[in-house]
Motif scaffolding. Structure first.
Motif, PDB file in Angstrom:
ATOM      1  N   LEU A  21      27.577 -28.928 -30.417  1.00  0.00           N
ATOM      2  CA  LEU A  21      28.248 -28.749 -31.700  1.00  0.00           C
ATOM      3  C   LEU A  21      27.995 -30.002 -32.530  1.00  0.00           C
ATOM      4  CD1 LEU A  21      30.195 -27.368 -33.697  1.00  0.00           C
ATOM      5  CD2 LEU A  21      32.086 -28.512 -32.486  1.00  0.00           C
ATOM      6  N   ARG A  22      27.325 -29.823 -33.670  1.00  0.00           N
ATOM      7  CA  ARG A  22      27.038 -30.968 -34.541  1.00  0.00           C
ATOM      8  C   ARG A  22      27.929 -30.894 -35.778  1.00  0.00           C
ATOM      9  NH1 ARG A  22      23.559 -33.125 -38.611  1.00  0.00           N
ATOM     10  NH2 ARG A  22      23.253 -35.338 -38.156  1.00  0.00           N
ATOM     11  N   LEU A  23      28.791 -31.883 -35.922  1.00  0.00           N
ATOM     12  CA  LEU A  23      29.697 -31.972 -37.055  1.00  0.00           C
ATOM     13  C   LEU A  23      29.165 -33.011 -38.025  1.00  0.00           C
ATOM     14  CD1 LEU A  23      33.080 -31.971 -35.077  1.00  0.00           C
ATOM     15  CD2 LEU A  23      32.054 -30.050 -36.321  1.00  0.00           C
ATOM     16  N   SER A  24      28.601 -32.540 -39.125  1.00  0.00           N
ATOM     17  CA  SER A  24      28.044 -33.454 -40.135  1.00  0.00           C
ATOM     18  C   SER A  24      28.237 -32.847 -41.522  1.00  0.00           C
ATOM     19  CB  SER A  24      26.558 -33.714 -39.867  1.00  0.00           C
ATOM     20  OG  SER A  24      26.023 -34.600 -40.829  1.00  0.00           O
ATOM     21  N   PRO A  25      29.196 -33.368 -42.284  1.00  0.00           N
ATOM     22  CA  PRO A  25      30.066 -34.501 -41.957  1.00  0.00           C
ATOM     23  C   PRO A  25      31.165 -34.102 -40.990  1.00  0.00           C
ATOM     24  CG  PRO A  25      30.722 -33.556 -44.053  1.00  0.00           C
ATOM     25  CD  PRO A  25      29.483 -32.809 -43.632  1.00  0.00           C
ATOM     26  N   THR A  26      31.812 -35.109 -40.420  1.00  0.00           N
ATOM     27  CA  THR A  26      32.966 -34.837 -39.572  1.00  0.00           C
ATOM     28  C   THR A  26      34.126 -34.334 -40.449  1.00  0.00           C
ATOM     29  OG1 THR A  26      33.598 -37.164 -39.742  1.00  0.00           O
ATOM     30  CG2 THR A  26      32.296 -36.518 -37.817  1.00  0.00           C
ATOM     31  N   PRO A  27      35.104 -33.672 -39.862  1.00  0.00           N
ATOM     32  CA  PRO A  27      36.154 -33.016 -40.653  1.00  0.00           C
ATOM     33  C   PRO A  27      36.935 -33.973 -41.552  1.00  0.00           C
ATOM     34  CG  PRO A  27      36.178 -32.215 -38.397  1.00  0.00           C
ATOM     35  CD  PRO A  27      35.236 -33.377 -38.421  1.00  0.00           C
ATOM     36  N   ASP A  55      23.210 -40.145 -39.602  1.00  0.00           N
ATOM     37  CA  ASP A  55      23.820 -39.770 -40.882  1.00  0.00           C
ATOM     38  C   ASP A  55      25.347 -39.827 -40.852  1.00  0.00           C
ATOM     39  OD1 ASP A  55      24.475 -37.622 -39.289  1.00  0.00           O
ATOM     40  OD2 ASP A  55      23.644 -36.088 -40.617  1.00  0.00           O
ATOM     41  N   GLY A  56      25.914 -40.345 -39.750  1.00  0.00           N
ATOM     42  CA  GLY A  56      27.358 -40.441 -39.630  1.00  0.00           C
ATOM     43  C   GLY A  56      28.012 -39.241 -38.990  1.00  0.00           C
ATOM     44  N   GLY A  57      27.223 -38.191 -38.736  1.00  0.00           N
ATOM     45  CA  GLY A  57      27.751 -37.015 -38.060  1.00  0.00           C
ATOM     46  C   GLY A  57      27.923 -37.268 -36.572  1.00  0.00           C
ATOM     47  N   LEU A  58      28.462 -36.279 -35.885  1.00  0.00           N
ATOM     48  CA  LEU A  58      28.713 -36.405 -34.452  1.00  0.00           C
ATOM     49  C   LEU A  58      28.236 -35.148 -33.754  1.00  0.00           C
ATOM     50  CD1 LEU A  58      30.075 -38.108 -32.174  1.00  0.00           C
ATOM     51  CD2 LEU A  58      32.140 -36.758 -32.588  1.00  0.00           C
ATOM     52  N   THR A  59      27.429 -35.315 -32.691  1.00  0.00           N
ATOM     53  CA  THR A  59      26.942 -34.203 -31.884  1.00  0.00           C
ATOM     54  C   THR A  59      27.677 -34.208 -30.553  1.00  0.00           C
ATOM     55  OG1 THR A  59      24.761 -34.303 -32.920  1.00  0.00           O
ATOM     56  CG2 THR A  59      24.948 -33.113 -30.828  1.00  0.00           C
ATOM     57  N   ILE A  60      28.448 -33.152 -30.302  1.00  0.00           N
ATOM     58  CA  ILE A  60      29.261 -33.039 -29.087  1.00  0.00           C
ATOM     59  C   ILE A  60      28.578 -32.079 -28.126  1.00  0.00           C
ATOM     60  CG2 ILE A  60      31.514 -32.340 -28.168  1.00  0.00           C
ATOM     61  CD1 ILE A  60      32.648 -32.944 -30.994  1.00  0.00           C
ATOM     62  N   GLY A 101      38.854 -23.869 -47.947  1.00  0.00           N
ATOM     63  CA  GLY A 101      37.731 -23.191 -47.310  1.00  0.00           C
ATOM     64  C   GLY A 101      36.366 -23.758 -47.599  1.00  0.00           C
ATOM     65  N   GLN A 102      36.286 -24.903 -48.304  1.00  0.00           N
ATOM     66  CA  GLN A 102      34.970 -25.460 -48.623  1.00  0.00           C
ATOM     67  C   GLN A 102      34.317 -26.150 -47.426  1.00  0.00           C
ATOM     68  OE1 GLN A 102      34.468 -27.551 -52.408  1.00  0.00           O
ATOM     69  NE2 GLN A 102      36.506 -26.852 -53.024  1.00  0.00           N
ATOM     70  N   TYR A 103      35.142 -26.698 -46.524  1.00  0.00           N
ATOM     71  CA  TYR A 103      34.568 -27.357 -45.349  1.00  0.00           C
ATOM     72  C   TYR A 103      34.257 -26.306 -44.294  1.00  0.00           C
ATOM     73  CZ  TYR A 103      33.835 -30.334 -41.312  1.00  0.00           C
ATOM     74  OH  TYR A 103      33.280 -30.939 -40.210  1.00  0.00           O
ATOM     75  N   ALA A 104      33.004 -26.241 -43.868  1.00  0.00           N
ATOM     76  CA  ALA A 104      32.557 -25.224 -42.905  1.00  0.00           C
ATOM     77  C   ALA A 104      32.250 -25.872 -41.559  1.00  0.00           C
ATOM     78  CB  ALA A 104      31.322 -24.510 -43.432  1.00  0.00           C
ATOM     79  N   ILE A 105      32.657 -25.214 -40.494  1.00  0.00           N
ATOM     80  CA  ILE A 105      32.367 -25.690 -39.139  1.00  0.00           C
ATOM     81  C   ILE A 105      31.172 -24.913 -38.608  1.00  0.00           C
ATOM     82  CG2 ILE A 105      33.324 -26.053 -36.843  1.00  0.00           C
ATOM     83  CD1 ILE A 105      36.092 -25.588 -38.194  1.00  0.00           C
ATOM     84  N   PRO A 106      30.116 -25.584 -38.180  1.00  0.00           N
ATOM     85  CA  PRO A 106      28.927 -24.870 -37.699  1.00  0.00           C
ATOM     86  C   PRO A 106      29.182 -24.192 -36.356  1.00  0.00           C
ATOM     87  CG  PRO A 106      28.656 -27.219 -37.366  1.00  0.00           C
ATOM     88  CD  PRO A 106      29.933 -27.047 -38.152  1.00  0.00           C
ATOM     89  N   ALA A 107      28.388 -23.192 -36.070  1.00  0.00           N
ATOM     90  CA  ALA A 107      28.490 -22.492 -34.790  1.00  0.00           C
ATOM     91  C   ALA A 107      28.065 -23.408 -33.641  1.00  0.00           C
ATOM     92  CB  ALA A 107      27.626 -21.233 -34.811  1.00  0.00           C
ATOM     93  N   ILE A 108      28.604 -23.137 -32.477  1.00  0.00           N
ATOM     94  CA  ILE A 108      28.213 -23.859 -31.264  1.00  0.00           C
ATOM     95  C   ILE A 108      26.913 -23.269 -30.736  1.00  0.00           C
ATOM     96  CG2 ILE A 108      28.878 -24.329 -28.868  1.00  0.00           C
ATOM     97  CD1 ILE A 108      31.782 -24.337 -29.804  1.00  0.00           C
TER      98      ILE A 108
END
Length: 450
Positions: free
Chosen positions: A348-354, A394-399, A439-446
Motif C-alpha cells: 500500500l503506497r500512501l502518497s501523500p500520506t493522509p 517524494d515523502g510518501g510511505l509504502t507499507i 472526499g478529495q483525499y483518495a486511498i489507493p487500492a492494496i
C-alpha cells in the motif's frame, strides 16, 4: 412455523443487535474486564496502562491510544466528571448510550485541553438545573444529559511511545467520577436475564428485558412495538412464549446473523476497493450534547438503512467515533478484487500520506474476529508516529503487508504483519482534514506483489 414470524424475527435481530451487543460489553467490562482493563465497577474508570495488543479481545480495538473506560449508571442521581489538563496532547472522551448512539464528546476537538468539570444528568432530570444540589450554580460546570440510565464513556489518550506512558498514566489517574451525594444509591447496572435457553433465545430474552429497562428514542419505539407478536414487549419471558414463536426466533436469529455479516461487508461505497463510509456512525438522530454535532450532514435518516448500518457498525467497530472525530476506512480485498490473505504479500503506497490534524494509523485485524494479530515484532499498526519507517523520496510511505517478514530491508522496516489467513486492515485518521471529509483525499487500492 410462520414465515411471517421468521421474517419479523430476522428484522428484530438486526434492529435489536446494537442494544444487546453493547450491553453485553458493559456487563463484560464490569464483571470480567476487557483486555488489559481489569473488571471495573460502575461509575469508576478502568484504565489500560499499555497500548493494546492481541490479548485484548475486543472488536477492532485500536493500537494508537490507551483507553480509559467507564460504565456509568445514573440511577442513583447525577455524577460529577473531573477532567485533567491535557494541554496539546490529543484525547477524546466519547459518550455512548445503551443503543450504541454517540451522544457527546469531550476532548481536544470538542472542549480543548484545559482542565474542566462536567455534571452528568440522568434521563429523567427535569432540567439542566434539576440536580438536587447547589452545584448547578457553578457556571464553570457544564452539563451532559444521558439518554439512557446506563451509558459508556470511552476515553482515548494519544501515546508517543513507551517513554510517554508515565505522563499518560498520570492523566488517567486524574480522570474521576464522583456521585454528587454521599448517600447516592448503589448502581443498579444491567438487569440480569433468566437461565439460558440457548444462544438464539438468550439473545431475544436480553432484547426483551433490556429494551424495557433502556427505552430507545421516541422515533424507534414503533419498531420495537411491532415485535409484539414475538413476545419482545411482553412481561413474560421468551421461554414462556408459544413453541411456534420460539421456533421463529431461532430461525430469525440465524438469518439475522447472516444478514448482518453481509451488511458489514457492504456498508459504504467501495472506492478503490476500500469501504468508504464517513457516516457509518451517523445513526444518532435524537441525542446531541457537548461536542456532538447536530447537523443534517451528520445524520442518517432513512429508517431501514439506518437500523442495518447501526447494527453493522456495532458488530465491526463498537464504540467507534463519528468521522469528524476519527475517520475509518477498511478493506477486505486487493486491487484485483481478491480477498486479502496473509499467504500473499501486499503493498500500500500512501502518497501523500493522509491529511490529519492529529495523527493517522493503519491497523491489522484478523478475520472473522476483527482482533489484533499476534506477530514476532509486536507491531499491530503503522502510522505517522511509528518509529523506524523509511519514507519514499517524494515523502510518501509504502507499507508491506504479509505473514512472513519481507526480505527487502526497506519493506521490512515498513512491514505490517498479517495473519496466515484472511485479514482486514483499518485506516484511522484522527481529526481528519477537510480533504478527507469532503472526499478529495483518495486511498489507493492494496496491490498484491508476490
Amino acid at each position: 412455523m410462520s414465515e411471517q414470524l421468521t421474517e419479523l424475527a430476522t428484522e428484530a435481530y438486526v434492529v435489536g443487535f446494537p442494544l444487546v451487543f453493547d450491553l453485553e460489553q458493559v456487563v463484560r467490562f464490569a464483571e470480567d474486564g476487557v483486555g488489559a482493563i481489569a473488571p471495573t465497577p460502575f461509575n469508576t474508570f478502568g484504565h489500560a496502562r499499555e497500548l493494546a495488543g492481541p490479548d485484548d479481545e475486543f472488536v477492532s480495538i485500536n493500537n494508537d491510544t490507551v483507553y480509559s473506560i467507564a460504565q456509568v449508571d445514573l440511577g442513583g442521581g447525577p455524577v460529577r466528571l473531573s477532567v485533567p489538563e491535557a494541554g496539546e496532547r490529543y484525547y477524546v472522551l466519547q459518550f455512548v448510550e445503551a443503543c450504541s448512539n454517540n451522544f457527546a464528546y469531550l476532548g481536544t476537538r470538542a472542549t480543548g485541553g484545559a482542565a474542566a468539570e462536567f455534571l452528568l444528568l440522568p434521563p429523567d432530570a427535569d432540567s439542566e438545573g434539576d440536580t438536587g444540589t447547589d452545584v448547578d450554580a457553578d457556571a464553570a460546570v457544564r452539563t451532559i444529559r444521558f439518554p439512557t440510565r446506563v451509558a459508556t464513556i470511552v476515553g482515548r489518550w494519544a501515546v508517543d511511545g513507551a517513554d510517554d506512558l508515565p505522563a499518560v498514566r498520570a492523566l488517567q489517574d486524574a480522570l474521576t467520577l464522583t456521585p454528587l451525594t454521599a448517600d447516592a444509591a448503589s448502581p443498579e447496572g444491567v438487569p440480569a436475564v433468566g437461565p439460558s435457553e440457548g444462544e438464539a433465545l438468550d439473545f431475544f430474552e436480553k432484547l426483551r428485558v433490556w429494551s424495557q429497562a433502556f427505552p430507545p428514542a421516541e422515533r424507534d419505539r414503533a419498531a420495537l412495538e411491532s415485535y409484539a407478536p414475538l413476545g419482545l414487549v411482553s412481561p413474560y419471558t421468551i421461554a414462556e412464549q408459544p413453541e411456534g414463536v420460539r421456533e421463529a426466533l431461532v430461525a430469525g436469529y440465524t438469518l439475522g446473523k447472516e444478514a448482518l455479516q453481509s451488511a458489514l461487508r457492504t456498508s459504504g461505497a467501495l472506492v478503490d476497493h476500500w469501504l468508504v463510509n464517513l457516516h457509518v456512525f451517523d445513526y444518532n438522530l435524537d441525542f446531541f450534547e457537548l461536542g456532538a454535532i447536530d447537523a443534517p450532514e451528520w445524520k442518517l435518516s432513512e429508517p431501514r438503512t439506518r437500523y442495518a448500518q447501526r447494527a453493522a457498525a456495532a458488530l465491526g467497530g463498537l464504540w467507534g467515533n463519528h468521522a469528524y472525530e476519527a475517520a475509518y476506512f477498511m478493506t477486505y480485498e486487493d486491487a484485483d478484487g481478491q480477498p486479502l490473505n496473509g499467504e500473499h504479500t501486499y503493498r500500500l503506497r500512501l502518497s501523500p500520506t493522509p491529511p490529519v490534524k492529529a495523527f493517522w494509523s493503519l491497523t491489522m485485524y484478523d478475520l472473522p474476529r476483527y482482533y489484533l494479530v499476534r506477530n514476532p515484532i509486536d507491531r499491530y499498526s503503522v502510522g505517522d508516529r511509528t518509529r523506524g519507517l523509511v519514507y519514499d523520496d517524494d515523502g510518501g510511505l509504502t507499507i508491506t503487508m504479509s505473514a512472513a517478514r519481507p526480505d527487502d530491508e526497506k519493506a521490512a522496516a515498513n512491514w505490517l504483519p498479517a495473519p496466515a489467513g484472511g485479514f482486514r486492515p483499518v485506516l484511522r485518521l484522527y481529526l481528519p482534514g477537510d480533504d478527507v471529509l469532503d472526499g478529495q483525499y483518495a486511498i489507493p487500492a492494496i496491490e498484491r506483489i508476490a
